[in-house]
Design an enzyme around this catalytic site. Sequence first.
Site, PDB file in Angstrom:
ATOM      1  N   ASP A 237     -13.474  25.091  23.166  1.00 54.43           N
ATOM      2  CA  ASP A 237     -12.412  24.596  22.291  1.00 54.43           C
ATOM      3  C   ASP A 237     -11.833  25.798  21.526  1.00 54.43           C
ATOM      4  O   ASP A 237     -12.152  26.957  21.813  1.00 54.43           O
ATOM      5  CB  ASP A 237     -12.971  23.522  21.357  1.00 54.43           C
ATOM      6  CG  ASP A 237     -11.918  22.517  20.921  1.00 54.43           C
ATOM      7  OD1 ASP A 237     -10.803  22.931  20.581  1.00 54.43           O
ATOM      8  OD2 ASP A 237     -12.220  21.306  20.897  1.00 54.43           O
ATOM      9  N   ASP A 349      -3.507  21.188  24.851  1.00 57.26           N
ATOM     10  CA  ASP A 349      -3.711  20.268  23.736  1.00 57.26           C
ATOM     11  C   ASP A 349      -2.568  20.435  22.742  1.00 57.26           C
ATOM     12  O   ASP A 349      -1.731  21.340  22.876  1.00 57.26           O
ATOM     13  CB  ASP A 349      -5.070  20.591  23.085  1.00 57.26           C
ATOM     14  CG  ASP A 349      -5.514  19.564  22.065  1.00 57.26           C
ATOM     15  OD1 ASP A 349      -5.021  18.421  22.109  1.00 57.26           O
ATOM     16  OD2 ASP A 349      -6.361  19.894  21.221  1.00 57.26           O
ATOM     17  N   GLU A 352       2.285  17.336  21.746  1.00 54.39           N
ATOM     18  CA  GLU A 352       3.206  16.206  21.553  1.00 54.39           C
ATOM     19  C   GLU A 352       4.654  16.645  21.241  1.00 54.39           C
ATOM     20  O   GLU A 352       5.542  15.822  21.565  1.00 54.39           O
ATOM     21  CB  GLU A 352       2.672  15.300  20.435  1.00 54.39           C
ATOM     22  CG  GLU A 352       1.419  14.537  20.811  1.00 54.39           C
ATOM     23  CD  GLU A 352       0.171  15.421  20.899  1.00 54.39           C
ATOM     24  OE1 GLU A 352      -0.683  15.147  21.758  1.00 54.39           O
ATOM     25  OE2 GLU A 352       0.090  16.397  20.129  1.00 54.39           O
ATOM     26  N   ARG A 432      -3.345  16.471  26.754  1.00 54.95           N
ATOM     27  CA  ARG A 432      -3.422  15.360  25.814  1.00 54.95           C
ATOM     28  C   ARG A 432      -2.160  14.505  25.875  1.00 54.95           C
ATOM     29  O   ARG A 432      -2.233  13.290  25.919  1.00 54.95           O
ATOM     30  CB  ARG A 432      -3.656  15.870  24.384  1.00 54.95           C
ATOM     31  CG  ARG A 432      -4.011  14.746  23.421  1.00 54.95           C
ATOM     32  CD  ARG A 432      -4.511  15.266  22.097  1.00 54.95           C
ATOM     33  NE  ARG A 432      -3.456  15.828  21.270  1.00 54.95           N
ATOM     34  CZ  ARG A 432      -3.662  16.307  20.051  1.00 54.95           C
ATOM     35  NH1 ARG A 432      -4.879  16.321  19.533  1.00 54.95           N
ATOM     36  NH2 ARG A 432      -2.662  16.806  19.344  1.00 54.95           N
ATOM     37  N   ASP A 448      -8.971  12.305  20.477  1.00 53.36           N
ATOM     38  CA  ASP A 448      -9.991  12.533  19.447  1.00 53.36           C
ATOM     39  C   ASP A 448     -10.623  11.219  18.981  1.00 53.36           C
ATOM     40  O   ASP A 448     -10.290  10.684  17.916  1.00 53.36           O
ATOM     41  CB  ASP A 448      -9.368  13.271  18.258  1.00 53.36           C
ATOM     42  CG  ASP A 448      -8.866  14.650  18.638  1.00 53.36           C
ATOM     43  OD1 ASP A 448      -9.267  15.160  19.697  1.00 53.36           O
ATOM     44  OD2 ASP A 448      -8.068  15.215  17.870  1.00 53.36           O
ATOM     45  N   HIS A 506     -17.987  15.957  24.739  1.00 49.90           N
ATOM     46  CA  HIS A 506     -17.280  16.893  23.860  1.00 49.90           C
ATOM     47  C   HIS A 506     -17.367  16.410  22.429  1.00 49.90           C
ATOM     48  O   HIS A 506     -17.214  15.214  22.165  1.00 49.90           O
ATOM     49  CB  HIS A 506     -15.807  16.972  24.302  1.00 49.90           C
ATOM     50  CG  HIS A 506     -14.946  17.825  23.426  1.00 49.90           C
ATOM     51  ND1 HIS A 506     -13.686  17.421  23.010  1.00 49.90           N
ATOM     52  CD2 HIS A 506     -15.135  19.048  22.886  1.00 49.90           C
ATOM     53  CE1 HIS A 506     -13.141  18.369  22.267  1.00 49.90           C
ATOM     54  NE2 HIS A 506     -13.998  19.366  22.177  1.00 49.90           N
TER      55      HIS A 506
END
Length: 616
Positions: A237, A349, A352, A432, A448, A506
């Site tokens: 990550d 990730d 958006e 994502r 998440d 994760h």
Amino acid sequence: MPTTLKSAYLHRFPQIYDPQNKRYEVPIDTPKVTSKVSSTDYKVDFQQVPAGLTISRSSTGSKLFDTTKYQLTYADQFIEISSSLPTKYIYGLGEHRGQLWLDGTNTKKVTFWARDVPPQENTNLYGTHPFFIGIEEDGDAYGVFLLNSNAMDIIIYGSTITYRTIGGILDFWVFTGPTPDDVISQYTAVIGRPIMPPYWALGFHLCRWGYGGTDGMMRVVNRMRAGNFPYDTQWNDIDYMHNHYDWTYDTVNYPYLDKVVEDLHNHTQHYIMIVDPGIPNIKGYNPYDSGIAKGIFIQAADGSGPIIGVVWPGTTAYPDFSNPASYGYWLDLASGYRKQIPFDGIWIDMNEPSNFVVGSTKGCPANNKYDYPPFVPGVLGGNLRDKTICPSSPQNLSIHYNLHSLYGHFEIVQTNKVLTNLTKKRPFTVSRSTFAGSGKYGFHWLGDNNADWNNIYYSIPGILNFNMFGIPMVGADICGFMGSTTAELCARWMQLGAFYPFMRNHNMKGAPDQDPANPSFPKSAQDAMRDAITLRYTLLPTLYSLLYKSHINGTGVARPLFFQYPKDSKTYTIDKQFLWGDSLMISPVLTQGAATVDAYFPKDVWFDDATGNKMA
């Protein structure tokens, strides 16, 4: 180039648009319908007063789409159209969290506008998939897809579905099945068949935010090996980066990351790291300097330069992945980094895209109809600017107002091309944020989640939905990303996660370790997890075959029971069991303290997988 399409079971609406003014249309390829087959399973009727149309199933007369009872509103920033529904059993419309069946008894609204938010009910989430499938009383299935990327609400109340969008055009596709698998196959013929993953991607993946450095990372790797846990891929990550800067690694805490990756490869394992789209606007930092030189970044509406937001590294600019030049830019950065750290796949990730301030560090232009539209769908935060960049920002293909929910999709496309170039193999990209058609280029995880029993249940409808959306390679963060898991929850989640098409454990920074070899777990829990992973590995040929079938004909891998038994109405509301393909049913334990499961077995011949014995 777009392909042509000729089908007796698919109808593309006459597009509803403004002939006097050119309007934005979603810039993704769909097949060109050039002719009609001689015999179809549908008929279309137009009504002039009041204006409306009906699409009916020829074989039964069922009205699959019927707007004749409702008024059409078509304004610059508000379009509304409604249709009658022939059934109350409606599924899909994502990305959202909730039960599988979209029960419209008391009104069900799904809002679409990609958003960085931990999954919760009744709000817009990471991706945009304005597609649903319905099951009629006789077991026939049909589907409807609205190809529109603007912010919208889709509302189901009783026997009516209403679409409200604030831009673009109405570009509907109706799929007549008649089986649920037929509907999904027809839908993916339009948006693109799912990509075929590499075989190693089907194994067990392990990740966490906060290994503390290469020593902590190798400690987990070594205890997984010592514990004889099957294990294909190790991830990192954002803490592996230097100050959270893309295409760097922390040489203080991760000083021998290259050696860790070499060790993984020597053990026939693989390595994947995270990359976020936000590029620190620091002169002297190559990803920023080269992006400026190539004109890659999304611009501010006032012409002052790149729009600047705030993400993990601090202030950042945002690459415009809808710009064809972004491929060369992204390839140069990935290629240069891969010479240091030979990664096997990329995890994208925060796309958006996410922003920790509203609009930008300067806010958004005042009195702007795109940043402050006259009607705002039910988005979290109440405005389009919250947690992202200003909708008025110019991009290569249009303004962000139109392209926002496509940002992650275009990043998937470019990352897919980069990995294909660098590895010369089938690429592994997990994202994502997604849009209709993203499954043609990459995979998805559900974001998440929390380490609790509600989240283990919600993962099942989420995974079934994405198999309907043409992204079969999907999973949830096993044992939970946020919070502290327990040995019981983690063991049960690993048992369920062994049947996610994409299996990854994760969790977040500051939470206790939850890898299966974690010594704080009792031996009984470790044994249960090892058995679950081992069972998955014995079934990998089956999973690989199902993914290949999905790649060829577009159908799902993880399927709701009603897909196999569409005439059995008892299956219509079941979302705590699911199928792999047409032959393996999974009925997991989802309740704390439970030792048994009440499972429904549709009328068929069933065998116990553990013993091979026929069930009574």
